[in-house]
Design an enzyme around this catalytic site. Structure first.
Site, short mmCIF file in Angstrom:
data_model
loop_
_atom_site.label_atom_id
_atom_site.label_comp_id
_atom_site.label_asym_id
_atom_site.label_seq_id
_atom_site.Cartn_x
_atom_site.Cartn_y
_atom_site.Cartn_z
N GLU A 236 0.85 -1.19 0.00
CA GLU A 236 0.00 0.00 0.00
C GLU A 236 0.88 1.24 0.00
O GLU A 236 1.77 1.39 0.85
CB GLU A 236 -0.92 0.00 1.22
N GLU A 280 -8.08 -4.97 -5.66
CA GLU A 280 -9.31 -4.32 -6.11
C GLU A 280 -8.89 -3.09 -6.90
O GLU A 280 -8.90 -1.97 -6.39
CB GLU A 280 -10.19 -3.96 -4.90
N GLU A 289 -8.57 5.66 -12.92
CA GLU A 289 -7.51 5.71 -11.91
C GLU A 289 -6.26 4.96 -12.33
O GLU A 289 -5.23 5.03 -11.67
CB GLU A 289 -7.99 5.22 -10.54
#
Length: 559
Positions: A236, A280, A289
């Protein structure tokens, strides 16, 4: 101390060791990217004392034992001095830090303002080691970290090459907030489908190494751990990584099998290959995006040859639609600019630009599938085969056969993805008529509708071009071919085009309207209420109706 307080570097007249580095830092640097930084990642240095030099002369300086550590945070290499009482932590960016030697065990560490007008020092600390050996090891590490940082920063991140910095900053800021993660977690269609896809295919996860690409809160990593994964690497890049660490640590049943790595998949390194990629990465219209590119980059960098991807395949579905209400709503938005006397100003010169601007916004909302005028078609994107460059430009030919006589106002789009597990194949869909997700559906409304007859062929093209703001420019063309006798010798009867920016949609997001299949007779005119008129309500009758209504509907209402 005088140099720091007066912000005058000329006051430093004693001999010193100075480490300089003028190369800029890469915003995407990760501690696992460069071997010098990785080697030194866990080193700590004990200090006898650290004294803050930026306090005013009259103030009593704080001095206490401390620990010095080198680290990399958000691509910036830092030197931190944490006092033992944990009340103060002094952080220095190694790009601008300098180290001055006062003696064999005593140094001053200062940070530059990097002011264009005059170079000055913004903060500093006086540090003292317990032995000459400790001070020498610290100086050697200081120099190695500076060199390692310089080496890595020379090669810019692939992500940074194609995405503008302002867009990336807003993107990671958005997903670094818990309220947006909550919005996605509370999309029970999304979260529930992922959970089902993982748990129904435990055999794919049990004993396997998993990489969660764009882990967010870490929910998918914990699903994989629940399914028996040997180890999960949750990657992340936003500040959400810290929340993910905290959430995972609070779930001890699988915390020891999940490692959170803060960084971009384009930049980080992993100690082993993955058997499963889970992510996801879907945005509006599937590709918004541009995270799908990161998904396939992770596939190429981390996945073993026979690995699996969850999701595996995505499909963009498209169909022409007719919606007079939406078309009028869009057209009416620009009527403001038709005023010729707005406080004495004629706004009409901007009407055309405003009209064009409103029709360049894709509409995001949930609509009634009965608005579709032809059976949908779809374009397949196989995540296991697509190359990163294939996402830069996507060209989709369109061909439909109209089911009704109507005006076509544009193209409606939605997507679904397949989790191709060994045990169960499960689809996640955002189709109109299905349970609504946080993606809703998207519609490109044409400023000039086209007229079609039942059975008439509609052709066109949907062309998507990626841009550096992490989205796409959409070019849409819809045409109606000649219909009836002689159509085989004819060509295009009418055509309409539109250009849309997927980055700037109109979030209408209304729930599907119940449009009647046939025109209903108009209701009788209702009396207009006077704003000044009080509305009298008979409270007894009103309460009686409220009490009776549930009983009347009890036989037809189910929870």
């Amino acid at each position: 101390e005088e140099a720091l307080r007066t912000k005058n570097p000329k006051a430093l007249t004693f001999p010193c060791y100075t480490y300089t580095d003028t190369s800029p830092h890469s915003a995407s640097l990760h501690v696992m990217d460069a071997s010098p930084l990785k080697k030194l990642e866990q080193l700590e240095f004990s200090l006898d004392s650290v004294t803050d030099l930026s306090s005013s002369p009259s103030a009593s300086p704080s001095s206490s034992p401390a620990v010095a550590t080198f680290s990399c945070v958000d691509g910036v290499t830092e030197l931190r001095f944490l006092q033992s009482d944990s009340t103060h932590c002094f952080t220095f960016d190694l790009a601008s830090a300098q180290l001055f030697k006062l003696g064999t065990v005593q140094f001053i560490c200062v940070s530059n303002d990097n002011s264009e007008e005059e170079r000055s020092f913004s903060k500093g600390v006086n540090i003292k080691f317990g032995s000459e050996k400790d001070s020498k090891e610290f100086c050697d590490s200081f120099e190695e970290w500076r060199k390692g940082s310089s080496t890595v920063s020379a090669s810019k991140s692939k992500f940074d090459d194609k995405i503008e910095a302002s867009s990336a900053k807003m993107y990671f800021h958005y997903y670094g907030q818990l309220l947006h993660q909550q919005n996605m977690l509370q999309d029970y269609v999304r979260t529930g489908t992922y959970y089902a896809a993982v748990m129904e295919n435990r055999s794919d996860f049990a004993g396997r190494v998993v990489v969660d690409v764009g882990a967010g809160s870490g929910i998918l990593s914990m699903f994989a751990a629940q399914a028996g994964a040997k180890h999960v690497y949750a990657v992340e890049a936003s500040e959400m990584a810290e929340y993910a660490r905290k959430l995972i640590a609070g779930n001890p049943l699988f915390a020891d099998r999940i490692t959170v790595i803060k960084g971009k998949v384009e930049d980080i390194e992993l100690p082993e290959k993955a058997d499963i990629l889970i992510s996801e990465p879907m945005g509006t219209l599937l590709v918004n995006e541009r995270m799908l590119e990161s998904y396939v980059i992770a596939r190429d960098r981390f996945m073993s040859p026979n690995g699996k991807m969850f999701p595996t395949v995505g499909r963009i579905h498209m169909a022409p639609f007719s919606d007079e209400f939406l078309f009028i709503e869009m057209a009416n938005k620009a009527l403001f600019w038709q005023q010729q006397n707005y406080y004495g100003v004629d706004l009409t010169p901007l009407f055309g630009s405003a009209h064009q601007g409103y029709f360049s916004q894709p509409v995001v909302d949930a609509f009634d599938p009965r608005l579709l005028v032809a059976p949908p078609t779809f374009h397949t994107i196989d995540f296991t085969q697509m190359k990163e460059e294939d996402f830069y430009e996507i060209d989709i030919p369109l061909k439909f056969t109209s089911s009704v006589c109507t005006r076509v106002h544009g193209l409606a789009c939605w997507f679904d993805v397949l989790f191709d597990g060994s045990t169960v194949q499960r689809w996640l869909t955002t189709a109109p008529g299905a349970p609504t997700t946080h993606w809703y559906q998207i519609r490109c409304v044409l400023a000039q509708p086209i007229y079609v007859m039942a059975g008439q062929e509609i052709t066109g093209r949907l062309h998507l071009v990626a841009h550096s703001a992490q989205s796409y420019t959409i070019d849409l063309t819809l045409s109606a071919k000649m219909w009836g006798p002689g159509a085989s010798q004819g060509g295009i009867l009418q055509s309409s085009t539109g250009k849309f920016d997927l980055k700037e949609p109109y979030y209408r997001m209304s729930q599907p309207q119940a449009y009647p299949a046939a025109q209903e007779p108009p209701l009788p005119p209702q009396p207009q209420l006077n704003p000044q008129q009080d509305i009298q309500i008979q409270s007894d009758d009103f309460e009686e109706e409220l009490l009776q209504e549930p009983a009347q509907n009890a036989s037809t209402t189910q929870l």
